[in-house]
Design an enzyme around this catalytic site. Structure first.
Site, PDB file in Angstrom:
ATOM      1  N   TYR A   1      -2.151  -0.283  10.961  1.00 34.14           N
ATOM      2  CA  TYR A   1      -2.233  -0.970   9.668  1.00 34.14           C
ATOM      3  C   TYR A   1      -1.018  -0.683   8.812  1.00 34.14           C
ATOM      4  O   TYR A   1      -0.329  -1.601   8.334  1.00 34.14           O
ATOM      5  CB  TYR A   1      -3.509  -0.564   8.921  1.00 34.14           C
TER       6      TYR A   1
ATOM      7  N   THR B   1       0.818  -1.209   0.000  1.00 35.63           N
ATOM      8  CA  THR B   1       0.000   0.000   0.000  1.00 35.63           C
ATOM      9  C   THR B   1       0.851   1.258   0.000  1.00 35.63           C
ATOM     10  O   THR B   1       2.001   1.238   0.471  1.00 35.63           O
ATOM     11  CB  THR B   1      -0.917   0.011   1.241  1.00 35.63           C
ATOM     12  N   ASP B   2       0.273   2.360  -0.472  1.00 37.13           N
ATOM     13  CA  ASP B   2       0.962   3.645  -0.412  1.00 37.13           C
ATOM     14  C   ASP B   2       1.014   4.204   1.011  1.00 37.13           C
ATOM     15  O   ASP B   2       1.789   5.119   1.300  1.00 37.13           O
ATOM     16  CB  ASP B   2       0.314   4.663  -1.353  1.00 37.13           C
ATOM     17  N   GLU B   3       0.205   3.653   1.919  1.00 37.89           N
ATOM     18  CA  GLU B   3       0.144   4.198   3.272  1.00 37.89           C
ATOM     19  C   GLU B   3       1.443   3.998   4.048  1.00 37.89           C
ATOM     20  O   GLU B   3       1.663   4.651   5.072  1.00 37.89           O
ATOM     21  CB  GLU B   3      -1.041   3.603   4.026  1.00 37.89           C
TER      22      GLU B   3
ATOM     23  N   LYS C   1       2.058  -3.156   7.447  1.00 38.00           N
ATOM     24  CA  LYS C   1       2.384  -3.358   6.029  1.00 38.00           C
ATOM     25  C   LYS C   1       3.820  -2.938   5.732  1.00 38.00           C
ATOM     26  O   LYS C   1       4.508  -3.561   4.913  1.00 38.00           O
ATOM     27  CB  LYS C   1       1.402  -2.588   5.144  1.00 38.00           C
TER      28      LYS C   1
END
Length: 352
Positions: free
Chosen positions: A158, A132-134, A162
């Site tokens: 989260y 993810t970009d997060e 990741k």
């Protein structure tokens, strides 16, 4: 043959359907079937000899070792993850268990399998990790979009979990030589999306006459990627990506959350007008912002376009129209997924 983990979830399920629509290569589909895993998504391939579904956990070394030994896939594509920020705030333990310990166990199983392949098979094998970009944190309005070289600055349980999984994948490549690929995508949307996320939640709440909850002032910015475009990007990276490399996948569609909700309301006004003649936007309600809410994400997908020739086929306008129409046309899928457990979660997060 390929092994897909998390292939009954939103992105994984769409990938399995997309793969089988364009290829005769069989898929082994491993999914734990947590609340967001839904076999109804895969109903169209039930009975298809190319699709083999196994319920199980990526952290179950005995099961994964047996699947790899029996089916001998040429690639593993990992979608399996706990992926909802709000849930990670309320219960981070499950995210550490799946996204960190689960990935560690999966990598170890894959490494053991890969180590015993012939030299030719080893050279052809790939482990593709979907992230993810997060992991990159948040951006100011004036900042350039996230590139693959941005440092990791995760801000939620989260995204931290990741980020940890990405680091493990990188380490298994550099330490053991495992041929890995990593993709970091922006916010996905499209068919079969579990209705805890913004777009399906807004569509279903609007149709049910409920309030449309928007965090804070609604000016949080996300880059939106139609899920079928994400699937095509993953196929391209698997086909031609360079081992050890990371590829950012984005839709070039930066929108505020409020803009997204207003667009959905306008489409529903056109496609399924309210019986009282009022606009769906009248149902919008601003709620307290969530803790540590990142203000802006944006993906620079230029590397993927330059090196592998990929770009999204959908604009946000075309993709969101297809998405809204899908939800209008698939009442049975929606009814089956919106269980009592899901309704309890919505009440916990947004208030009854």
């Amino acid at each position: 043959m390929i092994l897909v983990t998390g292939g009954a979830g939103f992105i994984g399920g769409n990938f399995v359907l997309d793969w089988l629509a364009g290829s005769n290569e069989p898929v082994i589909n491993l999914d734990k079937l947590t609340y967001a895993g839904n076999l109804d998504t895969l109903k169209s391939v039930q009975g298809d000899a190319r699709h083999h579904f196994i319920q199980g956990d990526i952290g179950d070394r005995t099961l994964v070792d047996a699947l790899l030994s029996q089916h001998r896939p040429r690639a593993v594509i990992n979608f399996a993850a706990e992926s909802h920020v709000d849930r990670s705030i309320h219960g981070p333990g499950e995210f550490i268990q799946t996204n960190v310990l689960g990935i560690f166990n999966l990598l170890e199983s894959v490494r053991g399998y890969w180590s015993n392949l012939s030299a030719t098979e080893q050279a052809a094998f790939r482990f593709l990790h979907v992230s993810t970009d997060e992991v990159y944190g948040t951006l100011r309005a004036s900042d350039p979009a996230f590139a693959e070289t941005n440092r990791y600055e995760p801000n939620s349980p989260y995204s931290a979990s990741k980020a940890a999984s990405d680091h493990l994948v990188r380490a298994w490549h550099h330490t053991y030589g495992l041929p890995v690929l990593t993709t970091n995508c922006s916010n996905n949307y499209g068919p079969y999306h579990f209705p805890e996320k913004l777009i399906p939640l807004i569509i279903l709440n609007a149709l049910a006459g409920k309030t449309l909850p928007i965090y804070g002032d609604g000016q949080q910015i996300r880059d939106w990627l139609f899920v079928k475009d994400h699937c095509s990007a993953i196929r391209r990276v698997l086909e031609a990506g360079c081992c050890g490399e990371t590829y950012n996948v984005g839709g070039w569609n930066e929108k505020t959350n409020l803009e997204v909700v207003q667009t959905i309301c306008a489409l529903l006004d056109e496609l399924r007008p309210r019986q009282d003649g009022r606009a769906y936007a009248a149902q919008i309600s601003f709620v307290a912002d969530r803790p540590g809410h990142d203000r802006r994400y944006a993906i620079d997908a230029g590397k993927l376009q330059r090196e592998l020739g990929w770009k999204p086929a959908e604009t946000f306008e075309s993709g969101i129209r297809k998405t809204v129409q899908w939800y209008l046309d698939n009442h049975d899928w929606i009814a089956n997924v919106t269980s009592g457990a899901y309704r309890d979660w919505i009440n916990t997060q947004y208030g009854a």
